[in-house]
Design a protein around this motif. Structure first.
Motif: not given
Length: 147
Positions: A138-140, A123-128
């Motif tokens: 890994r995520w950042s 979801k956060l990725q979709e919201e950029d």
């Protein structure tokens, strides 16, 4: 999917709102909360007398989890000696995030919790707001200073 029983102003919520645990899709919850004013009939368990209030509770819980994920991504993790020296301490695997957020939950429940954390990250990725390093899984935060 959720079905509205108009003559009762109620909703069959299926597995989306069970009265305990968390729901799967946040956007569906937002659509569900305004669609009825009465009871919620979950796929399992007892009837929920005030369905919209329970949905709002779920939405608040999801926001709390999202806030926790963002807070973790703002911090640097300890880089172990077994990791490559070039590893970015601001990159986290979803399971590393789970182990912090659910540290008081039995470890056998971490794998199911990982599904929810992964969903939040997507979801956060979709919201950029976050990026995934596909080489390391890994995520950042996309822009640590902005969040």
């Amino acid at each position: 999917m959720a079905l509205v029983l108009e003559n009762e102003d109620a909703m069959f919520t299926g597995d989306n709102v069970l009265g305990h645990g968390t729901a799967v899709f946040e956007d569906l919850l937002n659509r569900m909360k305004g669609a009825f004013k009465g009871r919620a009939y979950p796929g399992h368990g007892p009837v929920i007398d005030d369905g919209p209030s329970k949905i709002v509770e779920y939405i608040k819980h999801r926001q709390m989890r999202e806030d926790q994920v963002v807070q973790i991504l703002k911090t640097a993790r300890e880089v172990g000696s077994d990791e490559a020296s070039g590893s970015d301490p601001h990159e986290w695997t979803s399971m590393e995030i789970v182990k912090l957020i659910y540290k008081d939950v039995p470890e056998n429940l971490h794998l199911p919790a990982n599904g929810g954390i992964t969903q939040i990250l997507l979801k956060l990725q979709e919201e950029d707001k976050v990026v995934e390093n596909l080489k390391t899984d890994r995520w950042s935060l996309k822009n640590r200073a902005a969040l």
